[in-house]
Design a protein around this motif. Structure first.
Motif, PDB file in Angstrom:
ATOM      1  N   ALA A  48       3.245 -42.813 -29.216  1.00  0.00           N
ATOM      2  CA  ALA A  48       3.497 -43.819 -28.176  1.00  0.00           C
ATOM      3  C   ALA A  48       2.727 -43.474 -26.896  1.00  0.00           C
ATOM      4  N   GLU A  49       2.727 -42.196 -26.534  1.00  0.00           N
ATOM      5  CA  GLU A  49       2.001 -41.766 -25.332  1.00  0.00           C
ATOM      6  C   GLU A  49       0.501 -41.971 -25.494  1.00  0.00           C
ATOM      7  N   LEU A  50      -0.031 -41.643 -26.657  1.00  0.00           N
ATOM      8  CA  LEU A  50      -1.460 -41.841 -26.904  1.00  0.00           C
ATOM      9  C   LEU A  50      -1.822 -43.328 -26.870  1.00  0.00           C
ATOM     10  N   GLY A  51      -0.939 -44.176 -27.368  1.00  0.00           N
ATOM     11  CA  GLY A  51      -1.177 -45.617 -27.305  1.00  0.00           C
ATOM     12  C   GLY A  51      -1.244 -46.114 -25.866  1.00  0.00           C
ATOM     13  N   ASP A  55      -4.492 -47.739 -23.911  1.00  0.00           N
ATOM     14  CA  ASP A  55      -4.439 -49.023 -23.217  1.00  0.00           C
ATOM     15  C   ASP A  55      -4.947 -48.894 -21.787  1.00  0.00           C
ATOM     16  N   VAL A  56      -4.587 -47.811 -21.118  1.00  0.00           N
ATOM     17  CA  VAL A  56      -5.062 -47.588 -19.747  1.00  0.00           C
ATOM     18  C   VAL A  56      -6.583 -47.438 -19.742  1.00  0.00           C
ATOM     19  N   LEU A  57      -7.120 -46.694 -20.693  1.00  0.00           N
ATOM     20  CA  LEU A  57      -8.572 -46.518 -20.764  1.00  0.00           C
ATOM     21  C   LEU A  57      -9.276 -47.838 -21.057  1.00  0.00           C
ATOM     22  N   LYS A  58      -8.700 -48.669 -21.923  1.00  0.00           N
ATOM     23  CA  LYS A  58      -9.292 -49.977 -22.207  1.00  0.00           C
ATOM     24  C   LYS A  58      -9.354 -50.819 -20.934  1.00  0.00           C
TER      25      LYS A  58
END
Length: 70
Positions: A48-51, A55-58
């Motif tokens: 969940a944290e990696l997701g 999303d923040v990087l996108k």
């Protein structure tokens, strides 16, 4: 082969079958199940944290591209 050895094997197999039929787990099996559940919970949290990081990087890339094309 000694009869007592075969008798012990049969006794253990029946005890294991009875425990399985009753849904019971041995002590080491309970420990292993607990460890696996804890590891699963940790991995789910990490996924969940990696997701969220992805999303923040996108979003950052989208903003960067918009700024670069102005």
């Amino acid at each position: 082969m000694r009869p007592s050895t075969l008798q012990n094997w049969v006794h253990r197999a029946r005890a294991r079958a009875d425990a399985d039929a009753a849904g019971g787990l041995g002590g080491s099996e309970r420990d292993e199940l607990r460890r696996l559940r804890e590891e699963n919970a940790r991995q789910c949290k990490e996924i969940a944290e990696l997701g969220m990081e992805r999303d923040v990087l996108k979003r950052s890339v989208v903003l960067w591209v918009k700024e670069a094309t102005k």
